[in-house]
Design an enzyme around this catalytic site. Structure first.
Site, PDB file in Angstrom:
ATOM      1  CG  HIS A  38     -11.440  70.404  12.315  1.00 31.10           C
ATOM      2  ND1 HIS A  38     -10.893  71.448  13.015  1.00 31.10           N
ATOM      3  CD2 HIS A  38     -12.124  70.954  11.289  1.00 31.10           C
ATOM      4  CE1 HIS A  38     -11.250  72.587  12.426  1.00 31.10           C
ATOM      5  NE2 HIS A  38     -11.998  72.313  11.376  1.00 31.10           N
ATOM      6  NE  ARG A  91      -7.436  76.568  13.112  1.00 32.54           N
ATOM      7  CZ  ARG A  91      -7.304  75.653  12.161  1.00 32.54           C
ATOM      8  NH1 ARG A  91      -6.192  75.547  11.485  1.00 32.54           N
ATOM      9  NH2 ARG A  91      -8.300  74.833  11.897  1.00 32.54           N
TER      10      ARG A  91
END
Ligand SMILES: Cc1cc2nc3c(=O)[nH]c(=O)nc-3n(C[C@H](O)[C@H](O)[C@H](O)COP(=O)(O)OP(=O)(O)OC[C@H]3O[C@@H](n4cnc5c(N)ncnc54)[C@H](O)[C@@H]3O)c2cc1C
Ligand code: SF4
Ligand code: SF4
Ligand code: FES
Lengths: 251, 551
Positions: B327, B347
């Site tokens: 990740h 994000r």
């Protein structure tokens, strides 16, 4: 590009202490804590959990997610010279000099078995399963103990009013660590009551939305089966084409 | 010795670097770097741990002979059993059940509930757990679960998005089941009382995420897995299905072909118990705690690949073992939470990756591998990373931008868990950026199954992260909690069907172990390693150097 495996070595090197345990040669700052009455000198800045491991404990109980989600690492402690009893999650709390602690790996707490289909959101559901809710004294010990900063007393108060929605909302972030129950003079296991409230709220106050029910109906009727079967049979090249041609929903 | 001086959670020197990020924030508000071209992606991927040479080797024997896998995984396949088949007494099983379920994350718990629903006698089900029921990767899922249930969406689209994301390597029949069952699962969760985020009109809040052509992500604040699993576990407990904790399985039993039971190990007292079972569902989750390539991980304490190791010994076929998911945004500071996950949704809602000079250097929603590689490049090739007091490098994730874009209060509302985690270490992600670096997150491959959880081994069903195929070589966010729920359900149903046919118990043997050991020897593998490892070991080096074995 430089030597890629060299980069991997550098990354591994910088992560070594997190991955394989800490080497004390690298430590500059130390604190002294005590675990179950025995003192250990441990690197400053570790979590209680990491510090215990550094000291040589191989954890079996009191360690689950290591990230503040599971409620396994419940800990109580005092700092020398301070009368106050503090609570913490060991994986999410830094050691402090003079901290003396014990972990509580298990909370003996009553929970009721129920059939949600036979209950309705409201005071009866709570009273029938957890009549002790009425015994809450409003002392606020639970709220003070909660490592998630949940206003536990407030959700119990909401429960007493039969306000399931508020009880569910306030208690949502509960990780079921058991600390509130351990502190409660009225002997409630608050988090089990909250679990029931959230399920009642979810099921009855916010039932499955119409668009979902409709889709489920369509699936049961097999509306999408053919389309999926076609995709399943497609070659990678064909799939690639369909994939690239698909439209993207604007934000 | 003087303490390192911290100002609101950050050491002084990092504070100065944060000022640079603060200065460029307004200018970055309306600027997003361009997404990479295919050629640019290929270039940056060379520094991705999955692509950089040296991390993998071939499996030398067994059904996957010749396949590549991470060294740390092959190490465990090339290891000796922890039990000695000559000393284990199999003559008096401690438990005789119809259905043994191994691992109570989302997959295992779901399987138990569906087997029960389909008529398997509850007292003939046994769920065993390494740690407590629920201490699992499932509990930690933050971002959400996918389901194509909006008017403009469809299971076929869900299928397409996932297979594109998986570089067209997914096993299509299994993926078809995933996409088609997803709304059924959502409905099931609603009926059991899960609190899934809603709009004012009662419809689901559904958000966008990397790789999807429709908004399809369902969340429960940033505690999605926790909410799903605690609801299922509550139902499991209400139905009084038998469950053991701190009792990992350390080996399977077979009658020579069919799986017939398992050896349990009492983690506290050190003795073993024998379970005889007609059907076994394996749902032991992933392997983050193997720390592939020395990376920190988002995974829970018990994620050590036990399921794969034990299944391979009885001849189960694996697939897609050659890829691992990192990740991009693991925490790199403070030291106490290194490796822990910062959900992709940050994000999604506008947080930007920024380097030491305050520059936005990458499109924030590249596929996970590309995004992760770009962070590594920024730190180790371009030298524009920030070095932490413990010597780790990372890039900034500019979280305050979320509130600039979505208004103040947005962070606490959407990310209460994240906000709280940093606050505990005196950091305020509303005001200051956080430092991130890629972290080991998900085991893409695993044991091959058909759409109903069946494997090449009779009586062995598999569900959840330990399985391989549905995500191919790369998983999209929100498809693995779904995977556990869909195939947990399917495995539970399959088990009930198998049991309907009045299956007898099988003979209990450990015959497969000497055969496996012979394979190790034939392949010239010289090692003292033993597996499964059950738990990682993080004890301090100084203490380990002085251990004595008294009793
Ligand atoms: C931090 C984090 C965030 C994530 N976020 C998302 C997300 O937003 N959306 C999404 O879809 N997915 C997400 N994932 C992935 C997803 O949560 C997992 O892939 C999934 O929940 C795995 O479920 P499982 O039931 O297969 O395994 P787990 O939930 O890991 O459960 C396996 C259980 O088996 C036990 N076990 C292991 N070995 C043994 C043994 N030998 N004997 C007995 N028991 C054993 C384990 O202790 C554990 O309790 C996330 C994962 C992590 C770690
Ligand atoms: S409400 Fe109780 S059980 Fe839940 S997190 Fe707070 S103290 Fe722990
Ligand atoms: S600790 Fe117990 S008595 Fe005190 S406020 Fe909380 S629930 Fe009520
Ligand atoms: S180990 Fe799960 S909350 Fe600490």
């Amino acid at each position: 590009m430089p030597e890629d495996s060299n980069i991997m070595d550098k990354i591994a090197e910088s992560n070594r202490s997190v991955v394989t345990g800490i080497d004390e040669k690298e430590i500059q700052y130390w604190v002294t804590i005590s675990v179950l009455g025995r003192k250990y000198r441990v690197p400053a800045g570790l979590t209680i959990m990491q510090a215990m491991e550094f000291a040589g404990y191989r954890l079996i109980r009191s360690c689950g997610c290591r990230a503040g989600f599971c409620g396994a690492c419940t800990t109580v402690y005092r700092i020398e010279g301070d009368y106050r009893l503090k609570t913490a999650m060991a994986c999410q709390t830094r050691v402090e000099d003079g901290m003396y602690l014990t972990q509580i790996p298990f909370t003996p707490a009553e929970r009721s078995d129920y059939d949600l289909d036979k209950l309705r959101p409201g005071i009866e559901a709570l009273l029938n399963n957890y009549p002790e809710i009425l015994k809450c004294l409003g002392c606020n010990s639970c709220t003070k103990a909660c490592p998630q900063d949940i206003d536990v007393m407030e959700y119990i108060a909401a429960g007493k009013r039969g306000d399931i929605a508020v009880m569910a909302e306030i208690s949502f972030d509960c990780i079921q660590c058991g600390l509130c129950a351990m502190r409660c003079p009225a002997e409630l296991a608050q988090y089990n009551l909250a679990q029931l409230a959230r399920r009642l709220h979810g099921k009855y106050n916010t039932p499955a939305p119409e668009h979902l029910n409709k889709r489920v109906e369509e699936i049961i009727q097999g509306k999408f089966t053919k389309e999926l079967e076609d995709l399943i049979k497609m070659s990678v090249d064909e799939l690639r084409k369909v994939y690239t041609a698909r439209d993207i929903e604007p934000e | 010795m003087a303490e390192l001086k911290f100002i609101e959670g950050y050491p002084e020197y990092m504070r100065k670097l944060i000022d640079i990020v603060n200065k460029t924030r307004q200018a970055r508000r309306d600027f997003t770097p361009k997404a990479m071209t295919m050629a640019e992606r290929d270039e940056v991927l060379q520094v991705h741990p999955d692509y950089a040479p040296g991390g993998k080797r071939q499996i030398l024997f067994g059904p996957n002979k010749g396949d590549m896998a991470a060294n740390e995984v092959v190490d465990l396949l090339e290891a000796y059993p922890v039990v000695d088949s000559k000393v284990i007494n199999l003559s008096n099983p401690d438990y005789s059940v119809d259905l043994l379920i191994i691992g109570g994350g989302l997959a295992g718990t779901t399987a138990a509930l569906w087997a029960y629903d389909k008529g398997v006698n509850k007292d003939k089900i046994l769920l065993v757990n390494k740690l407590r029921h629920g201490d699992s990767n499932s509990m930690m899922a933050e971002g959400g679960t996918q389901s194509a249930d909006r008017e403009n969406d469809s299971p076929a689209r869900h299928f397409l998005d996932a297979i594109g994301g998986g570089h067209f390597t997914n096993k299509p029949d299994v993926l078809g089941a995933l996409a088609e069952d997803a709304p059924l699962i959502m409905k099931w969760l609603c009926d059991l009382g899960a609190m899934i985020d809603r709009n004012d009109d009662g419809t689901f809040v559904e958000t966008a995420f990397g790789g999807a052509s429709r908004r399809r992500m369902h969340a429960c604040r940033d505690y999605t897995g926790m909410e799903e699993l605690r609801v299922l576990r509550d139902e499991f407990r209400s139905r009084q299905i038998p469950c053991l904790e701190f009792y990992p399985v350390v080996e399977f039993l077979t009658d020579g072909n069919r799986l017939t039971g398992a050896v349990l190990f009492n983690l506290e007292t050190g003795d073993y118990k024998i379970v005889q079972s007609k059907v076994v569902i394996l749902s032991t989750g992933g392997f983050g705690r193997l720390h592939i390539r020395g990376f920190p991980t988002t995974n829970h304490y018990g994620a050590t690949a036990d399921g794969i190791v034990m299944a391979y010994r009885v001849g189960a076929k694996l697939r897609d073992t050659d890829t691992v998911q990192y990740h991009p945004t693991g925490a790199a500071f403070p030291q106490q939470i290194i490796g822990l996950l910062l959900t992709e949704k940050l994000r999604g809602m506008g947080a930007q990756p920024v380097n030491i000079e305050g520059e936005a250097f990458v499109y924030p929603l590249e596929p996970r591998d590309v995004e992760a590689a770009s962070f590594i490049r920024e730190c180790y090739v371009r030298n524009k990373g920030v070095v932490t007091p413990t010597g780790m490098k990372g890039v900034w994730l500019d979280t305050p931008l979320i509130e600039v874009k979505n208004g103040s209060g947005a962070i606490e509302k959407a990310f209460p868990g994240m906000f709280r985690m940093f606050k505990r270490f005196d950091l305020d992600i509303r005001k200051d950026p956080v430092l991130v670096f890629p972290t080991l997150h998900y085991q893409n491959g695993g044991i091959e199954t058909d759409p109903w959880g069946k494997t090449n081994i009779e009586s062995l069903l598999v569900a959840g992260e330990v399985s391989g195929g549905v995500h191919g070589k790369n998983r999209l966010m929100g498809n693995s909690t779904l995977d556990c729920l869909v195939f947990g359900r399917r495995a539970g149903i399959t088990a009930s069907q198998i049991l309907n046919n009045k299956l007898p118990f099988g003979k209990l043997t450990l015959e497969h172990l000497p055969k496996y050991i012979a394979q190790l020897k034939n392949a010239n593998i010289n090692t003292a390693r033993k597996a499964p490892i059950i738990l990682p070991d993080y004890r301090g080096k100084a203490v380990l150097a002085r251990m004595i074995d008294v009793f």
